[in-house]
Scaffold this active site. Structure first.
Site, PDB file in Angstrom:
ATOM      1  N   LYS A  49       0.092  -2.503 -12.082  1.00  0.00           N
ATOM      2  CA  LYS A  49       0.338  -0.962 -11.824  1.00  0.00           C
ATOM      3  C   LYS A  49       1.285  -1.376 -13.157  1.00  0.00           C
ATOM      4  O   LYS A  49       1.242  -0.215 -13.637  1.00  0.00           O
ATOM      5  CB  LYS A  49       1.229  -0.563 -10.898  1.00  0.00           C
ATOM      6  CG  LYS A  49       0.747  -0.652  -9.660  1.00  0.00           C
ATOM      7  CD  LYS A  49       1.590  -0.136  -8.836  1.00  0.00           C
ATOM      8  CE  LYS A  49       1.339   0.194  -6.966  1.00  0.00           C
ATOM      9  NZ  LYS A  49       1.980   0.267  -5.637  1.00  0.00           N
ATOM     10  N   GLN A  93       7.036  -1.263  -3.013  1.00  0.00           N
ATOM     11  CA  GLN A  93       5.854  -1.761  -2.782  1.00  0.00           C
ATOM     12  C   GLN A  93       5.377  -2.683  -1.130  1.00  0.00           C
ATOM     13  O   GLN A  93       6.784  -3.451  -0.906  1.00  0.00           O
ATOM     14  CB  GLN A  93       4.942  -3.828  -3.938  1.00  0.00           C
ATOM     15  CG  GLN A  93       4.187  -3.597  -3.621  1.00  0.00           C
ATOM     16  CD  GLN A  93       2.376  -2.626  -4.117  1.00  0.00           C
ATOM     17  OE1 GLN A  93       2.896  -2.371  -4.767  1.00  0.00           O
ATOM     18  NE2 GLN A  93       1.524  -3.251  -3.079  1.00  0.00           N
ATOM     19  N   ASP A 116       5.697   7.463  -5.169  1.00  0.00           N
ATOM     20  CA  ASP A 116       4.747   7.634  -4.237  1.00  0.00           C
ATOM     21  C   ASP A 116       5.014   8.583  -2.932  1.00  0.00           C
ATOM     22  O   ASP A 116       3.697   9.089  -2.595  1.00  0.00           O
ATOM     23  CB  ASP A 116       5.077   6.517  -3.058  1.00  0.00           C
ATOM     24  CG  ASP A 116       4.119   4.885  -3.666  1.00  0.00           C
ATOM     25  OD1 ASP A 116       2.864   4.895  -4.276  1.00  0.00           O
ATOM     26  OD2 ASP A 116       4.630   4.226  -3.780  1.00  0.00           O
TER      27      ASP A 116
END
Ligand code: NAD
Length: 280
Positions: A49, A93, A116
């Site tokens: 990422k 994460q 997200d």
């Protein structure tokens, strides 16, 4: 034989478009990623990422925190990022170590920086069909793949296998918003094979190899699963068997995976534009 949906190619197109847009910006979007502990798979995901963010000219920071961090200290880090005007997008994460309350941690993220789309604010908006909202990256990437291949959803029977908050639930909502008729299957579902054979589009997000072995003629098959096997990375779908009957199928690797990271970058740019009042 099925058309293989080229997620890598579509993701590259998305990334190219983002890059063109970012090149024209004076200030660059900034993504903050929080990594707790040293789960090897998470470390790889976070590295990829950050690599992509930097390739695009984004600013990016990774906060690597010890596995035994207390919930209060982790929350404190999130509050600092929430307040920092230079940070546009925050990602925690997953998975988190077991002693941390995932719900409490994800809820602490400022919804306008929730890249997200896992906060109740954004998930609620998605459920209600209120847009704009931040759409979770993997489901967003799946819809983009279907759109790129002109696969219509209206009136289609869609089976989603797996009901996780990060894939199964949000993709089922996106499919309903597009006027598909959605069935959800999960670990307690009976007669999965029958359901698979009676749907037009199968989206499998389980994490078990060969859970989809046979589909009806012309079915569209989206394989979200990532399973590390002694024969390499495999999806949930028995690719060789299923592609004989399917009309379209995503491979693993090279299908949904590259789209997830591309959508993360797209969401980062969108949040930046909203915060900079470039997008309403
Ligand atoms: P999860 O692990 O949180 O949940 C799995 C789901 O599968 C559950 O809802 C469970 O009810 C269901 N399930 C388990 N056994 C089943 C069975 N026998 N029949 C039907 N359903 C069953 O799910 P997740 O986090 O959504 O991940 C699912 C898979 O997708 C994993 O392999 C993960 O690595 C992968 N994944 C891939 C991407 C990507 O970008 N390609 C992104 C996220 C997740």
């Amino acid at each position: 034989m099925a058309v293989i949906i080229d997620g890598k190619k579509i993701a590259e197109k998305v990334i190219d478009n983002i890059k063109k847009e970012v090149d024209l910006l004076e200030r660059k979007p900034k993504l903050a990623v929080i990594l707790v502990g040293n789960n090897p798979a998470s470390e790889i995901y976070v590295r990829n990422k950050q690599k992509m963010a930097l390739k695009l000219g984004f600013d990016s920071v990774v906060l690597t925190l010890p596995a035994d961090i207390s919930e209060e200290n982790l929350l404190e880090q999130i509050y600092i990022l929430n307040e920092d005007v230079n940070i546009n997008a925050i990602l925690v994460q997953l998975p988190l170590p077991a002693h941390l309350n995932k719900q409490r941690i994800l809820e602490a993220i400022e919804p306008l920086k929730d890249v997200d789309g896992f906060t109740t604010h954004n998930f609620g908006r998605l459920s209600l069909g209120y847009f704009p909202c931040v759409v979770p990256c993997t489901p967003k990437g799946i819809v983009r793949l279907l759109d790129e291949y002109d696969i219509s959803l209206e009136g289609k029977k869609v089976l989603v296998i797996g009901r996780s908050n990060i894939v199964g639930k949000p993709i089922s909502l996106l499919m309903q918003n597009r006027n598909a008729t959605v069935t959800m299957a999960h670990s307690k579902t009976k007669n999965l094979e029958e359901l698979i054979l009676s749907n037009d589009i199968i989206i499998s997000a389980v994490g078990i190899t060969n859970i989809v072995n046979q589909v009806s003629k012309g079915a569209v098959v989206i394989d979200v699963g990532i399973n590390r096997t002694e024969n390499g990375l495999k999806g949930d779908v028995n690719f060789e068997l299923v592609s004989e009957n399917a009309s379209y199928i995503t491979p693993v690797p090279g299908g949904v995976g590259p789209m997830t990271i591309a959508m993360l970058m797209e969401n980062t740019l969108e949040l930046f534009k909203i915060q900079e009042k470039l997008l309403f």
